[in-house]
Enzyme design. Structure first.
Site, short mmCIF file in Angstrom:
data_model
loop_
_atom_site.label_atom_id
_atom_site.label_comp_id
_atom_site.label_asym_id
_atom_site.label_seq_id
_atom_site.Cartn_x
_atom_site.Cartn_y
_atom_site.Cartn_z
N LEU A 116 1.16 -1.26 -0.14
CA LEU A 116 0.51 0.30 -0.09
C LEU A 116 0.76 1.46 0.11
O LEU A 116 2.26 1.12 0.44
CB LEU A 116 -0.67 -0.31 1.03
CG LEU A 116 -2.39 -1.43 1.59
CD1 LEU A 116 -2.81 -0.94 2.59
CD2 LEU A 116 -2.86 -1.02 0.14
N ASP A 117 0.40 2.34 -0.66
CA ASP A 117 1.92 3.63 -0.57
C ASP A 117 1.64 3.26 0.82
O ASP A 117 0.60 3.42 1.77
CB ASP A 117 0.28 4.18 -1.71
CG ASP A 117 0.19 4.42 -2.86
OD1 ASP A 117 0.90 3.41 -3.38
OD2 ASP A 117 -0.69 4.78 -3.34
N LYS A 118 2.48 5.18 1.27
CA LYS A 118 2.94 4.93 2.67
C LYS A 118 1.46 5.93 2.59
O LYS A 118 1.01 5.36 4.19
CB LYS A 118 3.75 6.39 2.76
CG LYS A 118 4.31 7.71 3.53
CD LYS A 118 5.52 8.39 3.81
CE LYS A 118 5.46 9.02 4.55
NZ LYS A 118 6.67 10.22 4.55
#
Length: 341
Positions: free
Chosen positions: A169-171
Site C-alpha cells: 500500500l502507498d505510504k
C-alpha cells in the site's frame, strides 16, 4: 499493490513484483560487504583513467556512486593525501579506502514498531496499516517501515523473501495488507494475486461527481518526465490496469462537490486507483501528487483506505475475508462532507 518475489538478502536496482518490474531510486551495493580499511595498489594499466572509475573496477563490491561519495568526504587517500573524484591515475599509486556504513546496510533488520494486527495464524498475518507507514525499505525510508516491524514481531520472517510481504500500500494509504509467514503461503498468495482472485476493495473520496459506477481499463507506466510518478501510457513497458468503481454517496467540502467511491482492483499497479481516477477528472481528495494542488490543504494525505481483503487461505483452502473500519481522519473528513456510510 504489487507482488514481491525477490528476497531481501540481496537488494538490487530493480526487482520483479508479479508481472511488473519495480525500480528503486538508488543503486545498492552487494549485501554484507566488510567495512575494514582497504589498500589498493594501482598498476600502469590504470594510467590515464579517472580514480573513481579505477576503484569501481578494483572494488566491485561497492557501487561507483558510493566510492565517489567517500572520495568527496575524504575517506579515500592517494599516497596519503585526500583524493578527488576526477584525479587521473598515473600508475604506481597506493590508494587507501576507509569504507563507511550506509543507511541501507541495516535496512532489513527488526525494529519495535507498533502493528495493528487484525488476524494471525501459522500461515498469515493481516495488518491494518496506518497512513504514514512505509511498507518496504527504500531510498529515503531505510528504517521504521512495516517490514522492520514485522521482523521484530515475527523473527521467522527473516527466512521468507521480503519478510513475507506480497503486495504493498502507498505510504499515505491506510488499510488491510496480507503477509505470508511461510514460503509455501507466500508462493500461494503470489499465485492468487497473479490470477487476480484476491478481493481488494478501497474507499476513496474524490473531487467531483462521477457516474454511479464504471470500469476503468487503461495501461499504466512510469511518467515520461517525472520518474517518481505513474501515468496512463501507451508505452510498450506500460502494464494493463483495471479498476472498478461504484458511487457510495456525495457531499460537499468548502462548497465543492466530493464523492465517496468504493473501488475494486482487478490488477495491482503502482498508484493504480489514484492514476485511474485522476485520468477521469476525479482526483482523490488530499492527493498531493495526482490531485488538485490548490485544494491540497483540505486533507494531509490521499483519502484512500483499503477497507476489505478477501482470499483463499493457503493452508485450509477456505475463503477468508477481513474488513477494516475507516481511520479517524477519514471518518472526520466524511463527517465534514456530510457523508455517511
Amino acid at each position: 499493490m504489487e507482488i514481491f518475489v525477490k528476497p531481501p538478502s540481496k537488494p538490487n536496482v530493480e526487482f520483479t513484483m508479479g508481472d511488473e518490474v519495480f525500480h528503486d531510486a538508488d543503486d545498492f551495493d552487494i549485501a554484507s560487504v566488510g567495512l575494514e580499511p582497504l589498500t589498493v595498489l594501482l598498476d600502469d594499466a590504470s594510467q590515464g583513467e579517472r580514480l573513481d572509475k579505477v576503484l569501481s573496477m578494483r572494488l566491485p563490491q561497492f557501487s561507483r556512486a558510493r566510492l565517489q561519495q567517500w572520495i568527496e568526504e575524504g575517506w579515500v587517500l592517494v599516497d596519503g593525501k585526500p583524493a578527488k573524484i576526477r584525479t587521473i591515475v598515473l600508475g604506481g599509486e597506493s590508494v587507501s579506502v576507509e569504507p563507511q556504513a550506509a543507511e541501507h546496510d541495516q535496512a532489513f533488520g527488526p525494529e519495535p514498531i507498533a502493528l495493528d494486527i487484525v488476524f494471525e495464524d501459522a500461515s498469515l498475518i493481516i495488518v491494518n496499516k496506518p497512513a504514514g507507514l512505509v511498507v518496504h525499505p527504500a531510498a529515503g525510508n531505510w528504517s521504521g517501515t512495516l517490514l522492520n516491524g514485522l521482523l521484530n514481531h515475527c523473527p521467522q520472517l527473516q527466512g521468507v523473501p521480503r519478510a513475507g510481504i506480497v503486495h504493498r500500500l502507498d505510504k499515505d494509504t491506510s488499510g488491510l495488507l496480507v503477509v505470508a509467514k511461510t514460503l509455501m503461503a507466500q508462493t500461494d498468495l503470489v499465485r492468487q494475486l497473479q490470477q487476480r482472485s484476491v478481493n481488494r476493495q478501497y474507499l476513496a473520496l474524490v473531487w467531483g461527481q462521477p457516474v454511479s459506477s464504471g470500469r476503468i481499463e487503461a495501461a499504466i507506466g512510469r511518467h515520461p518526465r517525472e520518474r517518481t510518478r505513474m501515468a496512463i501510457s501507451r508505452s510498450p513497458q506500460a502494464k494493463m490496469a483495471i479498476t472498478h468503481y461504484q458511487k457510495v454517496a456525495s457531499g460537499q467540502i468548502d462548497g465543492r462537490t466530493v464523492t465517496l467511491l468504493r473501488c475494486q482492483l482487478e490488477t495491482g499497479r503502482t498508484h493504480q486507483i489514484r492514476v485511474h481516477l485522476q485520468s477521469l477528472g476525479f482526483p482523490i481528495v488530499g492527493d498531493f501528487v495526482y490531485g488538485k494542488s490548490h485544494l491540497a490543504s483540505v486533507f494531509p494525505r490521499q483519502a484512500l483506505h483499503a477497507e476489505q481483503l478477501g482470499l483463499v487461505h493457503p493452508l485450509s483452502s477456505n475463503h477468508c475475508e477481513w474488513h477494516a473500519h475507516l481511520p479517524l481522519d477519514m471518518a472526520n473528513l466524511l463527517q465534514q462532507a456530510a457523508i455517511t456510510l
